[in-house]
Design a protein around this motif. Structure first.
Motif, short mmCIF file in Angstrom:
data_model
loop_
_atom_site.label_atom_id
_atom_site.label_comp_id
_atom_site.label_asym_id
_atom_site.label_seq_id
_atom_site.Cartn_x
_atom_site.Cartn_y
_atom_site.Cartn_z
N THR A 7 0.84 -1.20 0.00
CA THR A 7 0.00 0.00 0.00
C THR A 7 0.87 1.26 0.00
O THR A 7 2.04 1.22 0.40
CB THR A 7 -0.90 0.05 1.25
OG1 THR A 7 -0.07 0.07 2.43
CG2 THR A 7 -1.84 -1.13 1.32
N TYR A 8 0.27 2.33 -0.47
CA TYR A 8 0.88 3.65 -0.33
C TYR A 8 0.25 4.34 0.86
O TYR A 8 -0.97 4.36 1.01
CB TYR A 8 0.61 4.51 -1.58
CG TYR A 8 1.28 4.02 -2.84
CD1 TYR A 8 2.60 3.58 -2.84
CD2 TYR A 8 0.58 4.05 -4.06
CE1 TYR A 8 3.20 3.16 -4.02
CE2 TYR A 8 1.18 3.65 -5.23
CZ TYR A 8 2.49 3.20 -5.21
OH TYR A 8 3.09 2.79 -6.36
N LYS A 9 1.09 4.92 1.71
CA LYS A 9 0.60 5.71 2.84
C LYS A 9 0.74 7.20 2.49
O LYS A 9 1.84 7.68 2.20
CB LYS A 9 1.42 5.38 4.10
CG LYS A 9 0.88 6.04 5.36
CD LYS A 9 1.89 5.97 6.50
CE LYS A 9 1.88 4.62 7.20
NZ LYS A 9 2.66 4.66 8.47
N ILE A 10 -0.40 7.89 2.51
CA ILE A 10 -0.44 9.29 2.10
C ILE A 10 -1.06 10.11 3.22
O ILE A 10 -2.14 9.78 3.72
CB ILE A 10 -1.25 9.45 0.79
CG1 ILE A 10 -0.61 8.61 -0.31
CG2 ILE A 10 -1.35 10.92 0.39
CD1 ILE A 10 -1.40 8.56 -1.61
N ASP A 61 4.58 7.53 2.41
CA ASP A 61 5.14 7.66 1.06
C ASP A 61 4.96 9.08 0.53
O ASP A 61 5.75 9.54 -0.29
CB ASP A 61 4.45 6.66 0.13
CG ASP A 61 4.73 5.23 0.55
OD1 ASP A 61 5.87 4.79 0.41
OD2 ASP A 61 3.80 4.58 1.06
N THR A 102 7.35 13.59 -1.56
CA THR A 102 7.11 12.24 -2.09
C THR A 102 8.39 11.42 -1.98
O THR A 102 9.49 11.95 -2.11
CB THR A 102 6.70 12.29 -3.58
OG1 THR A 102 7.64 13.10 -4.31
CG2 THR A 102 5.31 12.85 -3.74
N ARG A 146 3.75 8.20 -9.45
CA ARG A 146 3.45 6.77 -9.57
C ARG A 146 2.05 6.50 -10.12
O ARG A 146 1.28 5.68 -9.58
CB ARG A 146 3.64 6.06 -8.22
CG ARG A 146 5.09 6.17 -7.74
CD ARG A 146 5.35 5.36 -6.49
NE ARG A 146 6.70 5.65 -5.99
CZ ARG A 146 7.19 5.17 -4.85
NH1 ARG A 146 6.46 4.40 -4.09
NH2 ARG A 146 8.42 5.48 -4.47
N GLU A 188 -4.33 4.95 3.51
CA GLU A 188 -3.53 3.97 2.79
C GLU A 188 -4.33 3.46 1.62
O GLU A 188 -5.51 3.10 1.77
CB GLU A 188 -3.12 2.81 3.71
CG GLU A 188 -2.03 3.18 4.70
CD GLU A 188 -1.57 1.99 5.53
OE1 GLU A 188 -1.14 0.97 4.95
OE2 GLU A 188 -1.68 2.07 6.77
N ASP A 239 -1.48 -0.32 -3.99
CA ASP A 239 -0.71 0.22 -5.11
C ASP A 239 -1.11 -0.41 -6.43
O ASP A 239 -0.35 -0.42 -7.39
CB ASP A 239 0.79 0.11 -4.85
CG ASP A 239 1.24 -1.34 -4.73
OD1 ASP A 239 0.38 -2.24 -4.81
OD2 ASP A 239 2.43 -1.55 -4.53
#
Length: 254
Positions: free
Chosen positions: A2-5, A30, A66, A94, A250, A253
């Motif tokens: 996963t991407y954590k934003i 991320d 980023t 991405r 999250e 991806d």
DNA sequence: ATGGTTGGAAGCCAA
């Protein structure tokens, strides 16, 4: 994977540099959106992140940090070339379009500050409409300065007449939802009493007299990929804190 | 509580 934003209004990056660095170190997201930098330049916060930002003297200012490179798309909201306030930043990262906003506060309500807020929200709606017509998944995060619903503030009566809770601003927030965007926090957590901002005054923090005004809105493709959302109240309890605290999502991806 | 607090600027404004 996963991407954590994450998104955090730091109320001056200069005053909150240590907090920002400590939080980045512990959470290692991320992506981090920052609002209210309050300066023409943004200091180097971490060697582990690429920094994109737009700033101005004393007020406003937004940054996107980023992991890895991001390509700048827009450093201002379209439609008004005379608007010099640093409140909008849009980058590609991405395969996702990341949009960081510091939406105008709009108080007091009987001034041109309020009409500026409403015009700014209409411009944002138009930008959303353009993005919805395209194929790129996108998210809008940041300090919206909008309390969407009664359950997003401790005392709705106390916020009557405030620009953040005005029918016009709430209506335009709903219009974004009607364009197909999803309020990430409301997908996962439907509880009342979850806030992202507590005023410095009148003991708002110890009394939990807060409001939920920092949001992530997800395009449909990203909403399908949402895994978790949470508000990290910890930094609001630190010494000399920002009046806001981070919200984190999250997304898978793909 | 027609108050209260904070940051950046500059001798108040924005939040």
């Amino acid at each position: 994977m996963t991407y954590k934003i994450a998104s955090w209004n730091v109320n001056s990056i200069k005053a909150r540099l240590d907090h920002a660095r400590a939080w980045l170190e512990s959470e290692s997201p991320d992506v981090l959106f920052l609002q209210e930098l309050k300066g023409e330049i943004c200091p180097d916060i971490s060697p582990d992140y690429t920094l994109n930002f737009v700033g101005q003297k004393a007020y406003n200012g937004v940054a996107i940090l980023t992991k890895g490179a991001a390509q700048m798309v827009l450093d201002h909201l379209p439609e008004d070339d005379l608007d010099t306030q640093a409140r909008y930043l849009e980058v590609d990262w991405r395969g996702v379009r990341l949009i960081n906003i510091y939406l105008p506060n709009g108080n007091p309500i009987d001034t041109d500050k309020f009409s500026y807020k409403i015009k700014w929200m209409k411009r944002l709606l138009n930008r959303i409409s353009e993005l919805r017509a395209g194929a790129v998944p996108f998210l809008i995060g940041g300090d919206f300065n909008v309390i969407p619903d009664e359950k997003d503030c401790y005392d709705p009566a106390a916020w009557a007449g405030d620009a953040l809770f005005s029918p016009e601003a709430r209506g335009l927030f709903r219009a974004m939802i009607h364009q197909g965007l999803v309020d990430a926090y409301r997908v996962i957590d439907h509880q009342a009493g979850a806030y992202t901002f507590w005023d410095y005054q009148a003991g708002a923090w110890p009394r939990n007299n807060g409001i939920r005004i920092d949001h992530f809105l997800l395009s449909p493709l990203l909403a399908d990929r949402l895994v978790t959302v949470r508000i990290d109240k910890t930094p609001r309890g630190w010494d000399q804190p920002s009046d806001h605290t981070p919200i984190i999502i999250e997304i898978s991806d793909e």
